[in-house]
Motif scaffolding. Structure first.
Motif, PDB file in Angstrom:
ATOM      1  N   ALA A  83     -14.319  -7.805  18.111  1.00 36.49           N
ATOM      2  CA  ALA A  83     -14.039  -7.648  19.538  1.00 36.49           C
ATOM      3  C   ALA A  83     -12.538  -7.688  19.806  1.00 36.49           C
ATOM      4  CB  ALA A  83     -14.749  -8.743  20.336  1.00 36.49           C
ATOM      5  N   MET A  84     -11.851  -8.588  19.113  1.00 39.48           N
ATOM      6  CA  MET A  84     -10.388  -8.650  19.270  1.00 39.48           C
ATOM      7  C   MET A  84      -9.756  -7.351  18.780  1.00 39.48           C
ATOM      8  SD  MET A  84      -9.509 -11.708  20.488  1.00 39.48           S
ATOM      9  CE  MET A  84      -7.869 -12.055  19.911  1.00 39.48           C
ATOM     10  N   ALA A  85     -10.242  -6.837  17.665  1.00 37.28           N
ATOM     11  CA  ALA A  85      -9.718  -5.577  17.130  1.00 37.28           C
ATOM     12  C   ALA A  85      -9.966  -4.430  18.105  1.00 37.28           C
ATOM     13  CB  ALA A  85     -10.358  -5.272  15.773  1.00 37.28           C
ATOM     14  N   ALA A  86     -11.124  -4.420  18.748  1.00 35.01           N
ATOM     15  CA  ALA A  86     -11.416  -3.374  19.733  1.00 35.01           C
ATOM     16  C   ALA A  86     -10.443  -3.445  20.904  1.00 35.01           C
ATOM     17  CB  ALA A  86     -12.855  -3.505  20.233  1.00 35.01           C
ATOM     18  N   HIS A  87     -10.121  -4.649  21.336  1.00 37.54           N
ATOM     19  CA  HIS A  87      -9.150  -4.820  22.429  1.00 37.54           C
ATOM     20  C   HIS A  87      -7.765  -4.336  22.008  1.00 37.54           C
ATOM     21  CE1 HIS A  87     -11.056  -7.124  25.795  1.00 37.54           C
ATOM     22  NE2 HIS A  87     -12.010  -7.185  24.886  1.00 37.54           N
ATOM     23  N   VAL A  88      -7.368  -4.695  20.799  1.00 32.29           N
ATOM     24  CA  VAL A  88      -6.043  -4.294  20.310  1.00 32.29           C
ATOM     25  C   VAL A  88      -5.993  -2.780  20.130  1.00 32.29           C
ATOM     26  CG1 VAL A  88      -4.441  -4.468  18.370  1.00 32.29           C
ATOM     27  CG2 VAL A  88      -5.530  -6.532  19.277  1.00 32.29           C
ATOM     28  N   ARG A  89      -7.024  -2.222  19.517  1.00 34.07           N
ATOM     29  CA  ARG A  89      -7.074  -0.773  19.294  1.00 34.07           C
ATOM     30  C   ARG A  89      -6.966   0.001  20.609  1.00 34.07           C
ATOM     31  NH1 ARG A  89     -12.564   0.911  18.432  1.00 34.07           N
ATOM     32  NH2 ARG A  89     -12.359   1.264  20.628  1.00 34.07           N
ATOM     33  N   ALA A  90      -7.649  -0.501  21.653  1.00 32.08           N
ATOM     34  CA  ALA A  90      -7.635   0.159  22.959  1.00 32.08           C
ATOM     35  C   ALA A  90      -6.424  -0.252  23.804  1.00 32.08           C
ATOM     36  CB  ALA A  90      -8.924  -0.140  23.708  1.00 32.08           C
ATOM     37  N   ARG A  91      -5.625  -1.165  23.291  1.00 33.02           N
ATOM     38  CA  ARG A  91      -4.463  -1.696  24.002  1.00 33.02           C
ATOM     39  C   ARG A  91      -4.856  -2.314  25.358  1.00 33.02           C
ATOM     40  NH1 ARG A  91      -1.216   3.067  21.715  1.00 33.02           N
ATOM     41  NH2 ARG A  91      -0.264   2.056  19.940  1.00 33.02           N
ATOM     42  N   VAL A  92      -5.934  -3.062  25.326  1.00 28.80           N
ATOM     43  CA  VAL A  92      -6.415  -3.783  26.508  1.00 28.80           C
ATOM     44  C   VAL A  92      -6.117  -5.263  26.271  1.00 28.80           C
ATOM     45  CG1 VAL A  92      -8.430  -4.353  27.924  1.00 28.80           C
ATOM     46  CG2 VAL A  92      -8.209  -2.070  26.930  1.00 28.80           C
ATOM     47  N   PHE A  93      -4.986  -5.690  26.788  1.00 27.52           N
ATOM     48  CA  PHE A  93      -4.526  -7.058  26.526  1.00 27.52           C
ATOM     49  C   PHE A  93      -4.699  -7.999  27.724  1.00 27.52           C
ATOM     50  CE2 PHE A  93      -1.930  -4.285  23.748  1.00 27.52           C
ATOM     51  CZ  PHE A  93      -2.431  -4.734  22.535  1.00 27.52           C
ATOM     52  N   HIS A  94      -4.953  -7.445  28.893  1.00 27.39           N
ATOM     53  CA  HIS A  94      -5.007  -8.295  30.087  1.00 27.39           C
ATOM     54  C   HIS A  94      -6.176  -9.269  30.073  1.00 27.39           C
ATOM     55  CE1 HIS A  94      -8.299  -6.166  32.221  1.00 27.39           C
ATOM     56  NE2 HIS A  94      -7.845  -5.117  31.554  1.00 27.39           N
ATOM     57  N   ASN A  95      -7.211  -8.970  29.299  1.00 21.12           N
ATOM     58  CA  ASN A  95      -8.351  -9.878  29.232  1.00 21.12           C
ATOM     59  C   ASN A  95      -8.741 -10.237  27.799  1.00 21.12           C
ATOM     60  OD1 ASN A  95      -9.436  -7.467  28.451  1.00 21.12           O
ATOM     61  ND2 ASN A  95     -11.023  -7.395  30.013  1.00 21.12           N
ATOM     62  N   ILE A  96      -7.793 -10.143  26.902  1.00 25.04           N
ATOM     63  CA  ILE A  96      -8.064 -10.447  25.488  1.00 25.04           C
ATOM     64  C   ILE A  96      -8.344 -11.943  25.278  1.00 25.04           C
ATOM     65  CG2 ILE A  96      -5.698 -10.856  24.707  1.00 25.04           C
ATOM     66  CD1 ILE A  96      -6.480  -9.037  22.243  1.00 25.04           C
ATOM     67  N   ALA A  97      -8.002 -12.751  26.262  1.00 25.49           N
ATOM     68  CA  ALA A  97      -8.278 -14.190  26.155  1.00 25.49           C
ATOM     69  C   ALA A  97      -9.777 -14.478  26.107  1.00 25.49           C
ATOM     70  CB  ALA A  97      -7.646 -14.941  27.324  1.00 25.49           C
ATOM     71  N   PHE A  98     -10.582 -13.602  26.673  1.00 23.95           N
ATOM     72  CA  PHE A  98     -12.026 -13.845  26.664  1.00 23.95           C
ATOM     73  C   PHE A  98     -12.604 -13.747  25.254  1.00 23.95           C
ATOM     74  CE2 PHE A  98     -11.218 -12.876  31.113  1.00 23.95           C
ATOM     75  CZ  PHE A  98     -11.759 -14.020  31.681  1.00 23.95           C
ATOM     76  N   PRO A  99     -12.434 -12.631  24.544  1.00 23.26           N
ATOM     77  CA  PRO A  99     -12.938 -12.644  23.170  1.00 23.26           C
ATOM     78  C   PRO A  99     -12.209 -13.666  22.304  1.00 23.26           C
ATOM     79  CG  PRO A  99     -11.708 -10.622  23.573  1.00 23.26           C
ATOM     80  CD  PRO A  99     -11.865 -11.324  24.894  1.00 23.26           C
ATOM     81  N   GLY A 100     -10.952 -13.940  22.632  1.00 23.02           N
ATOM     82  CA  GLY A 100     -10.212 -14.967  21.894  1.00 23.02           C
ATOM     83  C   GLY A 100     -10.824 -16.347  22.064  1.00 23.02           C
ATOM     84  N   SER A 101     -11.283 -16.632  23.273  1.00 22.65           N
ATOM     85  CA  SER A 101     -11.928 -17.927  23.532  1.00 22.65           C
ATOM     86  C   SER A 101     -13.257 -18.050  22.790  1.00 22.65           C
ATOM     87  CB  SER A 101     -12.162 -18.113  25.030  1.00 22.65           C
ATOM     88  OG  SER A 101     -10.939 -18.120  25.714  1.00 22.65           O
ATOM     89  N   PHE A 102     -14.034 -16.962  22.812  1.00 23.90           N
ATOM     90  CA  PHE A 102     -15.291 -16.974  22.071  1.00 23.90           C
ATOM     91  C   PHE A 102     -15.038 -17.111  20.575  1.00 23.90           C
ATOM     92  CE2 PHE A 102     -16.760 -14.991  26.021  1.00 23.90           C
ATOM     93  CZ  PHE A 102     -17.938 -15.684  26.236  1.00 23.90           C
ATOM     94  N   LEU A 103     -13.996 -16.450  20.090  1.00 25.74           N
ATOM     95  CA  LEU A 103     -13.620 -16.559  18.678  1.00 25.74           C
ATOM     96  C   LEU A 103     -13.235 -17.995  18.340  1.00 25.74           C
ATOM     97  CD1 LEU A 103     -12.914 -15.410  15.884  1.00 25.74           C
ATOM     98  CD2 LEU A 103     -10.696 -14.722  16.829  1.00 25.74           C
ATOM     99  N   ALA A 104     -12.456 -18.629  19.197  1.00 26.70           N
ATOM    100  CA  ALA A 104     -12.037 -20.007  18.948  1.00 26.70           C
ATOM    101  C   ALA A 104     -13.236 -20.955  18.915  1.00 26.70           C
ATOM    102  CB  ALA A 104     -11.036 -20.445  20.015  1.00 26.70           C
TER     103      ALA A 104
END
Length: 116
Positions: A83-104
Motif C-alpha cells: 500500500a505504501m508503494a502504491a502511494h509512492v508510485r502514484a505520488r499521493v503523499f497527502h494521506n500516506i500516514a494512513f497506510p503508514g499507521s496500519f503498517l506500524a
C-alpha cells in the motif's frame, strides 16, 4: 511486555477489521483514496478479505495459535508495504500516514508476537 503485546495486537485487529468493513461497504473515503492510487473498485472486496484475514489471524495468535499470529503479522506487513508503494508510485503523499499507521501497527504486533 504482555500488556504491550495485547494492546498493540488488539489495536491492529480493530484497525484492520474496521478498514476491511469500510472496504466492503465501499465507503466514500475508501473509493476516493483507491482512485487516487490507481486501485480499481472491483479489487476492494478482495483487499477487504485480506485485511479481515490478517485481523483474524492476529486475534487467533493472541489466543494461543502463535504461528498463525506471526503469519498474519507477516502478511499484513507485506500488504501495507504494498500500500505504501502504491502511494509512492502514484505520488499521493497527502494521506500516506494512513497506510503508514496500519503498517506500524502490523509491524508492532508482529515484532511483539515474534519475541513473546
Amino acid at each position: 511486555m504482555e500488556l504491550a503485546y495485547v494492546t498493540v495486537t488488539c489495536a491492529a485487529v480493530l484497525a484492520n477489521a474496521g478498514i476491511a468493513a469500510a472496504d466492503l461497504v465501499k465507503a466514500p473515503f475508501v473509493l476516493a483514496n483507491s482512485a487516487e492510487v490507481g486501485v480499481a473498485p472491483a479489487w476492494l472486496p478482495s483487499l477487504a478479505l485480506l485485511k479481515a484475514a490478517g485481523a483474524a489471524g492476529l486475534l487467533l495468535g493472541l489466543f494461543g495459535v502463535r504461528p498463525l499470529g506471526i503469519a498474519a503479522g507477516v502478511g499484513l506487513v507485506l500488504f501495507y508495504l504494498g500500500a505504501m508503494a502504491a502511494h509512492v508510485r502514484a505520488r499521493v503523499f497527502h494521506n500516506i500516514a494512513f497506510p503508514g499507521s496500519f503498517l506500524a501497527l502490523a509491524a508492532g504486533a508482529l515484532a511483539m508476537a515474534a519475541i513473546r
